[in-house]
Design an enzyme around this catalytic site. Structure first.
Site, PDB file in Angstrom:
ATOM      1  N   ASP A 204      42.526  41.223  12.901  1.00 13.14           N
ATOM      2  CA  ASP A 204      41.712  41.055  14.101  1.00 13.14           C
ATOM      3  C   ASP A 204      41.680  39.599  14.537  1.00 13.14           C
ATOM      4  O   ASP A 204      42.699  38.909  14.466  1.00 13.14           O
ATOM      5  CB  ASP A 204      40.301  41.596  13.846  1.00 13.14           C
ATOM      6  CG  ASP A 204      39.796  42.413  15.016  1.00 13.14           C
ATOM      7  OD1 ASP A 204      39.437  41.811  16.028  1.00 13.14           O
ATOM      8  OD2 ASP A 204      39.801  43.662  14.913  1.00 13.14           O
ATOM      9  N   HIS A 235      35.029  39.713  17.812  1.00 10.78           N
ATOM     10  CA  HIS A 235      35.525  41.054  17.542  1.00 10.78           C
ATOM     11  C   HIS A 235      35.773  41.281  16.060  1.00 10.78           C
ATOM     12  O   HIS A 235      35.305  42.265  15.464  1.00 10.78           O
ATOM     13  CB  HIS A 235      36.798  41.307  18.342  1.00 10.78           C
ATOM     14  CG  HIS A 235      37.280  42.716  18.288  1.00 10.78           C
ATOM     15  ND1 HIS A 235      38.215  43.143  17.369  1.00 10.78           N
ATOM     16  CD2 HIS A 235      36.963  43.799  19.018  1.00 10.78           C
ATOM     17  CE1 HIS A 235      38.455  44.430  17.547  1.00 10.78           C
ATOM     18  NE2 HIS A 235      37.709  44.854  18.541  1.00 10.78           N
ATOM     19  N   ASN A 325      40.628  54.140  23.862  1.00 10.50           N
ATOM     20  CA  ASN A 325      39.486  54.292  24.772  1.00 10.50           C
ATOM     21  C   ASN A 325      39.930  54.743  26.151  1.00 10.50           C
ATOM     22  O   ASN A 325      39.438  54.250  27.158  1.00 10.50           O
ATOM     23  CB  ASN A 325      38.734  52.959  24.899  1.00 10.50           C
ATOM     24  CG  ASN A 325      37.901  52.656  23.675  1.00 10.50           C
ATOM     25  OD1 ASN A 325      37.847  53.456  22.753  1.00 10.50           O
ATOM     26  ND2 ASN A 325      37.268  51.510  23.663  1.00 10.50           N
ATOM     27  N   SER A 401      37.039  51.355  18.746  1.00 12.99           N
ATOM     28  CA  SER A 401      37.183  50.234  17.830  1.00 12.99           C
ATOM     29  C   SER A 401      35.935  50.043  16.986  1.00 12.99           C
ATOM     30  O   SER A 401      35.968  49.316  15.991  1.00 12.99           O
ATOM     31  CB  SER A 401      37.492  48.941  18.590  1.00 12.99           C
ATOM     32  OG  SER A 401      38.850  48.887  18.928  1.00 12.99           O
TER      33      SER A 401
END
Length: 999
Positions: A204, A235, A325, A401
Site C-alpha cells: 500500500d 490508506h 468498487n 478496500s
C-alpha cells in the site's frame, strides 16, 4: 524445505510448461501507419521489463545482456531496494524509441529471455473525489484502474437492491466502531489467538514507524522513487489498522500480527509494475504468510503482474484482494481479486445487503467463448468501518478496500490458531479459501455472483481449520436450480432438450498441494433413472496449479427428454491427486463432489426461443473497445463483458419474465440450427463475420423463417480518430479499434436483405408507442427495402462530420428526421433493426427499451405486429438507399485481426455449441431449414449437415507448445500504433485459472 531460488526455478518451469499459452498478437516488425503529432513522438527513452527464465543476481542478468546484445540504444537501470540482495527473474532497462522495435526483437531472441514488457504504471484515486483512470474523456497518468477503491461514505445511501433509501445513521455506532465484535474475534482472543507469529505483508502507501496503534511493526520497505517510508495519504495506515490496530476505538482483528509495510505507491498514488515485481519477490524471499492488496482494475491480461501473483500464491502466501468498487454493475470484477488463487472480497453493509459499490461477477476472462467463474469468493462488512488515521486517532471509511483488510485480519487470526511448526503443512491459499467459503454464512437475498459463498464467519472457519485434513474440493459445491435467487441465473431458466449447452464453471480448490492432477474424466452419478436424461461433457484443468483449477460442466438434456418435466438430481465426482508431502510416501488423493439439482421442462415452442450472439462480441482487454454511450466521459472502455449475465442481466430477467427462453451462442452462426429458434438476437457486436455465416444467415431468414433482431451502435471513423490518446506510460497511441459496434461488418451481414446502418452519432429524447426513450450515441439506418416499416425522429448528430450541421441547426434550423428503427418481412422470416443498444445495457442506461424489445421479439418470433410499429404512415413506399461510397468504411490503420475471432482464424464450432457439432464447421448450408432437427424432436439427422467430424475424447486436453522464437507471445511491447497493452488468452484451455475458452 526448498530454498527460495530452487522454489522459484520450479515455478518458472510450471509457468512455462503448464500455465498460459498465448496467441501471437502482433508482429513487432510490422509497419506502423499511424502518424504521431506534436511533442508525442517517441524520441525519448522508455522503461521495459525483461523477464528471464531463471532467478539470478541482477548483475548476472546485466552481464548476460551486455555480452549478447550487439545493438546500442539501451541502458540497464539499477533498482536500489532491499530485494537487490536476492536473486531476481527480471531486469529493468531503458530503450531509445528510435531503435525499440529492432532491439526488443533482438532481446527476445536470446535463449534465457522469457519476454519483454512495458513497465506499466499504476495509478488510483484513494481518498479524493472521483477516481478511476479517466476524467472528462481524457486518460489520467498511470495504468488503467476503475473507480476509486476506497472512499468516505455519507450515512445515507440508496440500496443497490431497491430504490429505497437506507439510513445507516448512528444507531449502529457501537457495532460499526468494533467490526471485530460482529465476527466474534474476541472469542478467539480469549483463547489466546491474536495473530502472533503471523507475517502480514501490506502492499500500500506505507506506515509511520512510531504509530501508537501498532505494537508489532516488523519492517517497512519502500519500493517507489520517493525517499520516504512514511504514509502521507492514510490508506496504508487505515488498512493496517483494520488488520492489526490495538486502539480501543478502532480495534483490528489480529493485534499481534507482524506488520511488514510494503510502500508500493507514491504520494501521488502512482506505482509501476517493476516496483510490484521487486516487492513480490521480496515477499517470497522473506516468507510472508498473508498479503493484502487493496487495488484492482479491469486489465487481467497484464502478464508480468498476473504471473507474479500466481508465483506469490505458489510460494504459499495467502493473498487477499478487494473485488472492486464498480457495483452495482455486473461483470466488473477487478484483478487480481478475480484470480482463482486469490481470495476476492466483496462488501456488505450492516444489514447484510450487498453494498451498492461492491463489484459483481461473473469473471469475464472466459467470455465470449465460455462462461465465467463465481466471484467474489466471500463478502465482509465494508461500509463505515473504523480504522487508524495517519498519525493517531480513528476514522470511518467504506469500500471493498475496507472489506479486504477485514478478511485479511480474519485470515491472520485463523493462521495463528495453527501451531507455528505445522502451519505450512496445513495452511495454504487453497485450504484457507476452503475454510472461508465452507464456513461462510449464505445471505438470503443476493445471488452467487454478488456474494460468492456469503458473509465470512470467523468462528465457523475456525472450527473447520481446527480439524482440517488436506483435501480437494469444488466451489461452489452445489448447483441447485430450486435455490433462487442464490443460483441465479441458472435457477431462472430450466434446462430442456435441444438447447445450447448450459455451462457452469466451478473452481477446484486443492488443499493437498500447490500442484495437482486430474488423471481421469469427472463422472456424473444420477440419483434416479430420470438423471440419465442429462448428458454432461466436461472441460477441466488436468494440471491444477497453483492450488486451484477449474471444472466446467456443459449440460444438455437428451432427445428422449423433450417432453420431460421435473427435477434431475445427482452428483459429479472428480478425483484429484497431488505428490506426497515432505515425509510422506503415498500420493495424496481426494474425491471432489459437486451436487446438482436441476429443473427440466419440455422443449419450448420455437417462437419463444431466442438465441443471443456472444461470439461476435469483443471487449477490453485486450483491445481499446470504446464505450457505447459517448456521453459517459469517465468510463471510456467497454469492459463489462456484454453478456446476458453481466451488463445485460436486467434484460435477461425481463425476457424470462415475459416467457422467453434465451440461449447463448459463443460460436459462429454456422453452429446453430435455425429451425429451432424464433429469433437470433444480435446486440452491440464488434467482430467481423465469416462469409459462411453471411450466407447461412440469409438462408436461415429467407428459407427457414428465422427472426433476426439487431441492435447496433455508433461508428464514425473521424470520431474514433479524435478519441485516440497518447499514453505516457506505454509510450504508445491508444486508438479505438472499432466504434460502439462494427457497422461495416454488420452492413456486410445485412447486405443480402438490403439493410445498412450509417455513420451518424445521434442523441436525443423521443417517444414511440407511448414509451419515452433516450437515444444515446446511436446510429441511423441508411438502407432499407421498400415495403418495410421505418421510424424516424429528429436528433442532433454529434459525430465529427455532423458538427457543421449542428452549428446550422443551433442557428435556428429544424432538426432533420433520422431513421432509427426498421421492421421487415423477408421470405419466411422477419427482421428488426435498431440503431442503439444503450437502452438494453445496464452499464450506462438512461432509459430502457424493454417494452420495445418485447414487441420486436413478438414480431420476429411470432409475426405479431404492434399497430403502432406497423402503422401505414411509416411504411416505405420507396426504399432508403445510400451509395456504397457513402457507407461506413473499415479503418485501415488498425490491425483488427489481433482482436478478432474471425479474421485470420478458422471457422469452428466450440464447446459452447451443441455436442454434435463440437469441432466441426457447423450445419451444412444445403440441407439446413428442411428436415434438419435437433435431439428431442421427431426427425433426427445427425449424420448429414456436418462438415467434418471430431474425436471429442481429447477435447479437454490443453495443448502446450514450446515457444517459437519466430512467434511473438504476450505483452511484448507497445508499438506506436498499438492500441492498448496487448494480451489475449490462448485458444486452448488454461489449466490453473481460466475455464472453457473453447478451442
Amino acid at each position: 524445505q526448498l530454498s527460495f531460488p530452487l522454489k522459484s526455478a520450479l515455478l518458472v518451469i510450471f509457468l512455462s510448461v503448464s500455465l498460459f499459452h498465448f496467441k501471437p498478437l502482433f508482429n513487432p516488425t510490422r509497419k506502423q501507419t499511424l502518424t504521431h503529432y506534436g511533442s508525442n513522438n517517441l524520441t525519448v527513452r522508455n522503461n521495459y521489463i525483461i523477464r528471464f527464465t531463471e532467478y539470478k543476481p541482477a548483475s548476472d542478468h546485466r552481464s548476460y545482456l551486455e555480452s549478447n546484445l550487439r545493438s546500442d540504444g539501451w541502458e540497464w537501470i539499477e533498482r536500489r531496494n532491499v530485494a537487490a540482495k536476492f536473486p531476481t527473474d527480471f531486469g529493468l532497462v531503458s530503450i531509445e524509441g528510435s531503435v525499440k522495435e529492432a532491439l526488443i526483437e533482438e532481446i527476445e531472441r536470446l535463449g534465457f529471455v522469457k519476454d519483454v514488457n512495458v513497465d506499466l504504471s499504476y495509478n488510483r484515486g484513494l481518498l479524493g473525489a472521483g477516481g478511476g483512470a479517466f476524467e472528462n474523456g481524457r486518460k489520467r497518468p498511470g495504468k488503467i484502474f476503475t473507480s476509486m477503491s476506497f472512499s468516505e461514505e455519507k450515512h445515507c445511501h440508496v440500496s443497490g437492491l431497491s430504490n429505497s433509501s437506507i439510513n445507516w445513521s448512528r444507531h449502529l455506532l457501537s457495532q460499526r466502531s468494533q467490526v471485530t465484535s460482529l465476527f466474534g474475534a474476541d472469542a478467539l482472543w480469549r483463547k489466546g489467538y491474536t495473530g502472533a507469529k503471523v507475517k502480514m505483508a501490506i502492499f500500500d502507501t506505507g506506515i509511520r514507524a512510531d504509530h501508537p496503534h501498532f505494537r508489532n511493526i516488523k519492517e517497512r520497505t519502500n519500493w517507489t522513487n520517493e525517499d520516504t517510508l512514511n504514509d502521507n495519504l492514510g490508506h496504508g495506515t487505515f488498512v493496517a489498522g483494520v488488520i492489526a490496530g490495538e486502539d480501543a476505538e478502532c480495534l483490528g482483528f489480529a493485534p499481534d500480527t507482524e506488520i511488514y509495510a510494503f510502500r508500493v505507491f507514491t504520494d501521488a498514488q502512482v506505482s509501476y509494475t517493476s516496483w510490484f515485481l521487486d516487492a513480490f519477490n521480496y515477499a517470497i524471499a522473506t516468507n510472508m504468510d498473508v498479503l493484502n492488496l487493496s487495488i484492482g482494475g479491469p486489465d487481467y491480461l497484464d502478464l508480468p503482474f498476473v504471473e507474479k501473483v500466481w508465483e506469490i500464491t505458489a510460494n504459499n502466501i495467502i493473498m487477499v484482494s478487494a473485488i472492486g468498487n464498480d457495483g452495482p454493475l455486473y461483470g466488473t470484477l477487478n484483478n487480481p481479486a478475480d484470480q482463482s488463487d486469490v481470495i476476492g472480497v466483496g462488501g456488505i453493509d450492516y444489514s447484510d445487503h450487498i453494498a451498492s459499490f461492491s463489484s459483481r461477477g461473473m469473471s469475464t476472462w472466459e467470455i465470449p467463448h465460455g462462461y465465467g467463474r463465481v466471484k467474489p469468493d466471500v463478502v465482509a462488512y465494508g461500509r463505515e468501518i473504523m480504522g487508524s488515521k495517519i498519525s493517531t486517532g480513528c476514522k470511518s471509511l467504506s469500500g471493498t478496500s475496507v472489506a479486504s483488510p477485514v478478511v485479511a485480519g480474519v485470515v491472520c487470526l485463523l493462521v495463528s490458531i495453527i501451531p507455528e511448526n505445522k502451519r505450512k503443512e496445513i495452511l495454504n491459499p487453497a485450504s484457507m479459501k476452503q475454510a472461508l467459503v465452507e464456513g461462510a454464512a449464505k445471505l438470503a437475498g443476493p445471488n452467487m455472483y454478488e456474494q460468492g459463498a456469503g458473509r465470512v464467519d470467523l468462528l465457523e472457519s475456525y472450527e473447520i481449520l481446527k480439524s482440517y485434513q488436506p483435501r480437494a474440493s469444488i466451489f461452489p459445491s452445489v448447483l441447485d436450480y430450486t435455490d433462487c435467487p442464490y443460483s441465479w441465473p441458472f435457477c431462472l431458466q430450466p434446462l430442456y432438450a435441444g438447447a445450447m449447452p448450459v455451462i457452469f464453471n466451478a473452481t477446484v480448490l486443492n488443499g493437498m498441494g500447490v500442484i495437482g492432477y486430474v488423471h481421469s474424466p469427472p463422472i456424473w452419478h444420477p440419483s434416479n433413472e430420470e438423471g440419465n436424461l442429462l448428458s454432461i461433457r466436461f472441460t477441466y484443468s488436468e494440471v491444477i496449479w497453483p492450488w486451484t483449477g477449474y471444472l466446467a460442466l456443459h449440460m444438455q438434456i437428451k432427445e428422449e427428454g423433450a417432453h420431460f418435466s421435473g427435477v434431475i438430481e445427482g452428483n459429479v465426482t472428480v478425483r484429484v491427486h497431488s505428490p506426497p508431502a515432505q515425509g510422506e510416501r503415498a500420493v495424496r488423493t481426494s474425491t471432489c463432489v459437486l451436487k446438482l439439482k436441476l429443473n427440466v421442462v419440455p422443449t419450448p415452442p420455437r417462437s419463444k426461443r431466442v438465441l443471443w450472439d456472444q461470439f461476435h462480441s469483443i471487449k477490453y482487454p485486450p483491445g481499446y473497445i470504446p464505450r457505447d454511450s459517448l456521453d459517459v466521459r469517465n468510463d471510456i472502455l467497454d469492459w463489462h463483458g456484454d453478456h446476458l449475465h453481466t451488463n445485460f442481466h436486467i434484460m435477461f430477467n425481463m425476457l424470462r419474465d415475459a416467457g422467453y427462453y434465451i440461449e447463448t451462442l459463443g460460436s459462429p452462426l454456422t453452429c446453430f440450427d435455425a429451425s429451432q429458434y424464433g429469433t437470433l438476437l444480435m446486440v452491440d457486436l464488434e467482430d467481423e463475420y465469416f462469409q459462411e455465416e453471411i450466407e447461412k444467415l440469409r438462408d436461415d431468414v429467407i428459407n427457414t423463417g428465422l427472426g433476426l433482431a439487431v441492435f447496433a451502435e455508433w461508428y464514425n471513423v473521424d470520431t474514433m480518430v479524435k478519441m485516440r490518446f497518447f499514453d505516457d506510460n506505454t509510450r504508445s497511441w491508444w486508438t479505438p479499434v472499432t466504434g460502439g459496434a462494427n457497422i461495416p461488418a454488420l452492413n456486410d451481414l445485412l447486405a443480402p436483405f438490403g439493410i445498412a446502418f450509417g455513420d451518424k452519432i445521434l442523441n436525443g429524447d423521443f417517444s414511440i408507442d407511448d414509451e419515452q426513450s433516450r437515444y444515446a450515441s446511436g446510429t441511423d439506418i441508411v438502407r432499407f427495402p421498400r415495403g418495410g416499416y421505418v421510424h424516424s425522429f429528429p436528433f442532433l448528430d454529434s459525430s465529427e462530420s455532423g458538427a457543421t450541421q449542428n452549428l446550422l441547426l443551433n442557428s435556428g434550423m429544424n432538426k432533420a428526421d433520422s431513421p432509427i428503427l426498421g421492421l421487415l418481412e423477408v421470405g419466411e422470416g422477419r427482421i428488426a433493426v435498431y440503431g442503439d443498444s444503450n437502452c438494453l445495457d445496464s452499464s450506462h442506461m438512461v432509459t430502457n427499451c424493454y417494452r420495445l424489445l418485447r414487441k420486436i421479439l413478438d414480431f420476429t418470433g411470432s409475426n405479431i405486429k404492434d399497430p403502432v410499429l406497423f402503422s401505414k404512415s411509416v411504411k416505405q413506399d420507396m426504399p432508403l438507399y445510400e451509395d456504397d461510397n457513402h457507407l461506413s468504411s473499415r479503418r485501415t490503420d488498425v490491425n483488427f485481426s489481433m482482436y478478432s475471432a474471425v479474421l485470420g482464424k478458422d471457422l469452428i464450432c466450440r464447446t459452447d455449441s451443441r455436442f454434435e457439432v463440437w469441432g466441426t464447421k457447423g450445419y451444412n448450408l444445403h440441407i439446413r431449414g428442411r428436415n434438419r432437427k435437433l435431439p428431442g424432436y421427431d426427425v433426427i439427422d445427425l449424420g448429414r449437415g456436418l462438415n467434418s467430424t471430431i474425436d471429442t475424447s481429447n477435447s479437454r486436453r490443453p495443448k502446450f507448445t514450446e515457444k517459437n522464437k519466430g512467434d511473438y507471445f504476450g505483452n511484448r511491447y507497445l508499438g506506436e500504433q498499438l492500441d492498448v497493452p496487448e494480451l489475449v488468452a490462448s485458444q486452448w484451455l488454461v489449466p490453473a485459472v481460466i475455464a472453457i475458452t473453447g478451442w
